[in-house]
Design a protein around this motif. Structure first.
Motif, mmCIF file in Angstrom:
data_model
loop_
_atom_site.group_PDB
_atom_site.id
_atom_site.type_symbol
_atom_site.label_atom_id
_atom_site.label_comp_id
_atom_site.label_asym_id
_atom_site.label_seq_id
_atom_site.Cartn_x
_atom_site.Cartn_y
_atom_site.Cartn_z
ATOM 1 N N ASN A 127 0.828 -1.214 0.000
ATOM 2 C CA ASN A 127 0.000 0.000 0.000
ATOM 3 C C ASN A 127 0.859 1.260 0.000
ATOM 4 O OD1 ASN A 127 -2.491 1.295 -0.086
ATOM 5 N ND2 ASN A 127 -2.578 1.538 2.139
ATOM 6 N N ARG A 128 1.781 1.318 -0.940
ATOM 7 C CA ARG A 128 2.691 2.460 -1.023
ATOM 8 C C ARG A 128 2.815 2.928 -2.463
ATOM 9 N NH1 ARG A 128 6.844 0.798 -3.833
ATOM 10 N NH2 ARG A 128 7.864 -1.220 -3.544
ATOM 11 N N PRO A 129 3.334 4.139 -2.677
ATOM 12 C CA PRO A 129 3.546 4.615 -4.054
ATOM 13 C C PRO A 129 4.493 3.692 -4.820
ATOM 14 C CG PRO A 129 3.779 6.409 -2.475
ATOM 15 C CD PRO A 129 3.703 5.145 -1.673
ATOM 16 N N LEU A 130 4.447 3.746 -6.123
ATOM 17 C CA LEU A 130 5.371 2.957 -6.928
ATOM 18 C C LEU A 130 6.809 3.286 -6.565
ATOM 19 C CD1 LEU A 130 3.686 3.136 -10.466
ATOM 20 C CD2 LEU A 130 3.611 1.243 -8.829
ATOM 21 N N SER A 131 7.065 4.564 -6.350
ATOM 22 C CA SER A 131 8.408 4.999 -5.960
ATOM 23 C C SER A 131 8.292 5.927 -4.759
ATOM 24 C CB SER A 131 9.102 5.725 -7.118
ATOM 25 O OG SER A 131 10.392 6.158 -6.720
ATOM 26 N N TRP B 192 10.438 7.252 -2.966
ATOM 27 C CA TRP B 192 11.424 8.340 -3.041
ATOM 28 C C TRP B 192 10.886 9.496 -3.881
ATOM 29 C CZ3 TRP B 192 15.634 10.132 -0.835
ATOM 30 C CH2 TRP B 192 16.443 11.044 -1.515
ATOM 31 N N HIS B 193 10.340 9.186 -5.039
ATOM 32 C CA HIS B 193 9.824 10.233 -5.924
ATOM 33 C C HIS B 193 8.499 10.803 -5.425
ATOM 34 C CE1 HIS B 193 12.560 8.049 -8.790
ATOM 35 N NE2 HIS B 193 12.943 9.295 -8.966
ATOM 36 N N ALA B 194 7.855 10.097 -4.491
ATOM 37 C CA ALA B 194 6.598 10.598 -3.929
ATOM 38 C C ALA B 194 6.825 11.712 -2.923
ATOM 39 C CB ALA B 194 5.824 9.459 -3.268
ATOM 40 N N LYS B 195 8.050 11.841 -2.431
ATOM 41 C CA LYS B 195 8.352 12.931 -1.503
ATOM 42 C C LYS B 195 8.190 14.274 -2.223
ATOM 43 C CE LYS B 195 11.683 10.604 1.535
ATOM 44 N NZ LYS B 195 13.061 10.672 2.081
ATOM 45 N N PRO B 196 7.625 15.264 -1.561
ATOM 46 C CA PRO B 196 7.429 16.577 -2.207
ATOM 47 C C PRO B 196 8.702 17.145 -2.803
ATOM 48 C CG PRO B 196 6.246 16.488 -0.132
ATOM 49 C CD PRO B 196 7.080 15.231 -0.195
ATOM 50 N N GLU B 197 9.818 16.993 -2.091
ATOM 51 C CA GLU B 197 11.077 17.554 -2.581
ATOM 52 C C GLU B 197 11.643 16.807 -3.781
ATOM 53 O OE1 GLU B 197 12.153 14.985 1.079
ATOM 54 O OE2 GLU B 197 10.487 16.221 0.352
ATOM 55 N N ASN B 198 11.091 15.604 -4.067
ATOM 56 C CA ASN B 198 11.570 14.815 -5.208
ATOM 57 C C ASN B 198 10.537 14.690 -6.319
ATOM 58 O OD1 ASN B 198 14.039 14.310 -3.909
ATOM 59 N ND2 ASN B 198 13.202 12.542 -2.825
ATOM 60 N N GLY B 199 9.550 15.541 -6.267
ATOM 61 C CA GLY B 199 8.554 15.573 -7.335
ATOM 62 C C GLY B 199 7.131 15.336 -6.882
ATOM 63 N N GLY B 200 6.942 14.763 -5.689
ATOM 64 C CA GLY B 200 5.587 14.520 -5.197
ATOM 65 C C GLY B 200 4.787 13.586 -6.089
ATOM 66 N N ILE B 201 5.469 12.591 -6.656
ATOM 67 C CA ILE B 201 4.798 11.694 -7.599
ATOM 68 C C ILE B 201 4.098 10.577 -6.826
ATOM 69 C CG2 ILE B 201 5.065 10.255 -9.652
ATOM 70 C CD1 ILE B 201 7.628 11.801 -10.276
ATOM 71 N N ASP B 202 2.918 10.882 -6.332
ATOM 72 C CA ASP B 202 2.121 9.885 -5.626
ATOM 73 C C ASP B 202 1.228 9.148 -6.619
ATOM 74 O OD1 ASP B 202 0.174 11.725 -6.269
ATOM 75 O OD2 ASP B 202 -0.171 12.378 -4.201
ATOM 76 N N MET B 203 0.331 8.302 -6.099
ATOM 77 C CA MET B 203 -0.492 7.502 -7.008
ATOM 78 C C MET B 203 -1.421 8.371 -7.850
ATOM 79 S SD MET B 203 -3.268 5.616 -4.539
ATOM 80 C CE MET B 203 -4.230 6.476 -3.306
ATOM 81 N N TYR B 204 -1.795 9.540 -7.333
ATOM 82 C CA TYR B 204 -2.699 10.409 -8.092
ATOM 83 C C TYR B 204 -1.984 11.008 -9.300
ATOM 84 C CZ TYR B 204 -5.434 9.844 -3.863
ATOM 85 O OH TYR B 204 -6.125 9.295 -2.805
ATOM 86 N N LYS B 205 -0.723 11.392 -9.102
ATOM 87 C CA LYS B 205 0.048 11.901 -10.239
ATOM 88 C C LYS B 205 0.345 10.787 -11.238
ATOM 89 C CE LYS B 205 2.354 16.091 -8.638
ATOM 90 N NZ LYS B 205 3.655 16.806 -8.539
ATOM 91 N N GLU B 206 0.578 9.578 -10.727
ATOM 92 C CA GLU B 206 0.828 8.460 -11.636
ATOM 93 C C GLU B 206 -0.412 8.173 -12.476
ATOM 94 O OE1 GLU B 206 3.745 7.722 -12.151
ATOM 95 O OE2 GLU B 206 4.840 6.836 -10.481
#
Length: 574
Positions: free
Chosen positions: A324-328, A330-344
Motif C-alpha cells: 500500500n505504497r507509491p510505486l516509488s 522516493w519520488h513521492a516525496k514533495p522535494e523529489n517531485g511529489g509523484i504519488d499515485m494520483y500523479k501516476e
C-alpha cells in the motif's frame, strides 16, 4: 363558410387540448452511443417529445426547453459531451446524461437520457479476448505447485509462433468464428516478465525454422491469424524493470527506476532465481520522453499490430498494493517531485490517450485495482479481466463502454451479468487438446455475448431485467435466462443464437439430455426444419439433417459436454 369556421374552431380546440393534456416529456436521441474514433465528426441529434395520457406525441421546440448535459462516469471526470443547439457533441470517453426541463401552464416537466461515448477502435463487448502463454525462462525461486508452466518439459518454449497458429485454428473451430483477440504472453526474449522496460527483442526460441528471425515469425503469425477471425496482439508491461534489460542503464541514469523512501533501489519480487523485478515511475518516464519512444518503436517494429488496433498492458497499477505504497516512495516525496499515485494516474491517462492517438485501444487486468478509490479508467480502458462484482457499477456502466473478460478465476461468475473467458490456463495445460475450452465458451462467453448487446434496465428481487424483454434470474433453483417463453439458458443447458453468424444457434449441455424440447427464437418462425452440426476443434461435421421444427419447437438430444450448431436446413455452414 360557417362549416369552415366550425372545423377550424374544433381543430384549434383539439390542438390546445393536446398541449393542456401534456403528461410528460421525453428526450429522443438519434444516436445513444457515439464513437468519435471510428466516426470522426459524429454527433447526436436531440428531440424533445411531448406525450399525453392517450399516447399522443408531438415535438416541443427546443427554444422552449432548458437543456444540460453532465458527466456521469468517466476517468478523471472529463467532459464527456457538450451541447450545441440540438446537437450533442462527443468530447471524451465515458457516460453522460442529458437533462431537459420544460415549463407549461405553471407545471414543470423534466426528462433525462443517458448517452455513451466509446472512443474505441474495437467492440470488446462483442469480441472473445484471450491470452496465449508462449514461454518463461529461468528456474523458480521457490516451488509453486499451482504453476503449471514450470511443470512442462521446457517452460521457455511452451508455444512457438508456428504452434500458435494451430491453436488459433482450433479455437476458431470451437468458437464458430466469433471475432477474437489473442494477446501473446512471453513473446519477448526470455519469455514472460523479461527485458522490461525494453520491448525490442522477440524471443528467438519461438521462431519458425523457415524464417530468418523471430520477429519475422511474429509478424507472419499476426497476418495468418486474420484468416481465422483472430487478431493477434501483444501482452506488454509498462511498470516493471529488470537489470538485464537493454534499457536498464539508461533508465537508471535518467532516474526513472523506482526507489524506496531512502533513495535506494529495492526489488519488489524475485519469482525466478536471479531475476529481480523493480518498478519504474510512469511520470518520470513520460517526462523524460521514453514512454512515447518505446511505444513508437514497438509499433514501428511490428507494423501489423496497428491493423488490429489493440494492445494489452499487464499490471497497469498506480501503487504497489501489497505494501500500500507509491510505486516509488522516493519520488513521492514533495522535494523529489511529489509523484504519488494520483500523479501516476494522471500520467496513465496520458499513456492511454497516446496509444489511442497511435491507433490502439489499451486493455488491462482489473479495474478499481491498485488505483485510487473509484478509478476504473472508464472511457479509457475498454475491456478488463477480473471485473468488479459491484452491482451498482455494472448497472450504471454499459458493457460497450467497459467490457469484461473472465470475471473470476474460478467458476462462471454471476450468470445474470455474464462473464467471458481468458483461455490462458487451458492453453498452458494442453494447447493441443484444449480440455474444458468448449465448456467455458458455451456456458460463459456465449450467453455473455448475447446479453452484452442489450441494455441493463433494472435489478429487482435478484432478477436482472434487460431491454428487448430478456431477464436473467434464478427460478426454482435453476439459473434461467429467457425472453418470454424462449429459454436461452437453464443451468448449464444452453440454446443461444450465435449472433455473429447469420441464422445460427449454438446448443450445449454439460450433463447431456434426451429429447428435450426447445422453443425457437424470434426470426425462425418460417424455419420448418434444421441441420445440426457437431462442433469440434477440427471443424463442424453434420450430425443430423432436416430435423423437423414443429409448432416452433425443436426436439434435441445432446451427449455430456456436447455442443452443436443449428442452422436452417440446406443453409451452408460458414
Amino acid at each position: 363558410m360557417k362549416i369552415f369556421y366550425y372545423i377550424l374552431t374544433i381543430f384549434f380546440f383539439l390542438s390546445c387540448s393536446d398541449q393542456r393534456a401534456l403528461e410528460r416529456i421525453e428526450i429522443q436521441l438519434d444516436k445513444e452511443t457515439l464513437n468519435p474514433v471510428r466516426n470522426p465528426g459524429e454527433r447526436g441529434t436531440i428531440r424533445i417529445i411531448g406525450c399525453d395520457s392517450k399516447g399522443n406525441t408531438w415535438d416541443i421546440p427546443l427554444s422552449d426547453v432548458a437543456l444540460s448535459v453532465r458527466t456521469v462516469n468517466a476517468s478523471g471526470n472529463v467532459e464527456v459531451a457538450a451541447l450545441s443547439g440540438d446537437q450533442l457533441i462527443p468530447k471524451d470517453g465515458g457516460l453522460a446524461e442529458v437533462t431537459a426541463v420544460y415549463q407549461k401552464d405553471g407545471t414543470t416537466y423534466s426528462a433525462k437520457k443517458k448517452v455513451v461515448v466509446t472512443p474505441y477502435y474495437r467492440d470488446y463487448h462483442q469480441t472473445l479476448v484471450l491470452k496465449l502463454f508462449m514461454g518463461y525462462d529461468g528456474e523458480l525461486n521457490e516451488p509453486d505447485p499451482n504453476n503449471v508452466i514450470f511443470q512442462h518439459k521446457d517452460p521457455s518454449r511452451l508455444c512457438t509462433f508456428a504452434e500458435a497458429l494451430d491453436v488459433v485454428k482450433r479455437v476458431d473451430h470451437l468458437t464458430r468464428g466469433i471475432p477474437k483477440i489473442i494477446y501473446l504472453v512471453g513473446w519477448q526474449r526470455g519469455g514472460h516478465d523479461h527485458l522490461y522496460p525494453d520491448w525490442s527483442i522477440v524471443n528467438p526460441k519461438l521462431k519458425r525454422e523457415e524464417d530468418a528471425t523471430a520477429l519475422e515469425s511474429l509478424r507472419w503469425l499476426i497476418r495468418e491469424a486474420r484468416a481465422y477471425n483472430t487478431t493477434i496482439s501483444l501482452h506488454i508491461n509498462m511498470v516493471d524493470a529488470f537489470e538485464e534489460s537493454p534499457l536498464w542503464d539508461t533508465y537508471i541514469k535518467n532516474d526513472i527506476i523506482a526507489r524506496d523512501v531512502n533513495g535506494n533501489l529495492k526489488s519488489i519480487w524475485e519469482y525466478v532465481k536471479g531475476h529481480k523485478a523493480y518498478h519504474l515511475s510512469y511520470t518520470k518516464e513520460w517526462e523524460k520522453g521514453f514512454a512515447k519512444t518505446r511505444i513508437d518503436n514497438l509499433i514501428e517494429m511490428v507494423p501489423e499490430l496497428k491493423e488490429g488496433h489493440t494492445i494489452h498492458i499487464d499490471a497497469f497499477m498506480a501503487y504497489w498494493q501489497p505494501e500500500n505504497r507509491p510505486l516509488s516512495p522516493w519520488h513521492a516525496k514533495p522535494e523529489n517531485g511529489g509523484i504519488d499515485m494520483y500523479k501516476e494516474v494522471v500520467t496513465q491517462r496520458k499513456i492511454f490517450k497516446y496509444w489511442r492517438e497511435k491507433g490502439f485501444d489499451v486493455t488491462g487486468e482489473g479495474i478499481f485495482w491498485a488505483h485510487p478509490a473509484g478509478e476504473g479508467f472508464v472511457g479509457l480502458q475498454p475491456m478488463s479481466w477480473w471485473f468488479p462484482a459491484d452491482i451498482n457499477f455494472q448497472m450504471e456502466v454499459p458493457e460497450r463502454l467497459s467490457a469484461r473478460g473472465r470475471t473470476h478465476r474460478d467458476g462462471q461468475g454471476d450468470f445474470r451479468f455474464g462473464s467471458s473467458m481468458q483461455g490462458e490456463e487451458i492453453f498452458q495445460k494442453d494447447k493441443d487438446n484444449l480440455p474444458g475450452f468448449l465448456s467455458q465458451f458455451c456456458t460463459m462467453t456465449l450467453p455473455w455475448y448475447y446479453l452484452s448487446r442489450l441494455e441493463r434496465v433494472a435489478f429487482i428481487d435478484d432478477a436482472l431485467y434487460y431491454s428487448d424483454g430478456v431477464v436473467a434470474r434464478v427460478e426454482d433453483g435453476k439459473k434461467i435466462i429467457c425472453k418470454g417463453d424462449f429459454i436461452l439458458r437453464e443451468n448449464d443447458n444452453l440454446f443461444v443464437p450465435a449472433l455473429w453468424n447469420e441464422n445460427e444457434i449454438i446448443a450445449y449441455s454439460a450433463e447431456g439430455y434426451d429429447n428435450r424440447s426447445w422453443r425457437m427464437p424470434e426470426g425462425w418462425e418460417k424455419v420448418s426444419s434444421v441441420d445440426i452440426y457437431s462442433i469440434t476443434m477440427n471443424g463442424s461435421t453434420l450430425k443430423q439433417s432436416a430435423v423437423p421444427v414443429k409448432n416452433g419447437l425443436l426436439m434435441l438430444t445432446l451427449e455430456k459436454e456436447e455442443a452443436v450448431s443449428i442452422v436452417p436446413a440446406g443453409q451452408q455452414l460458414l
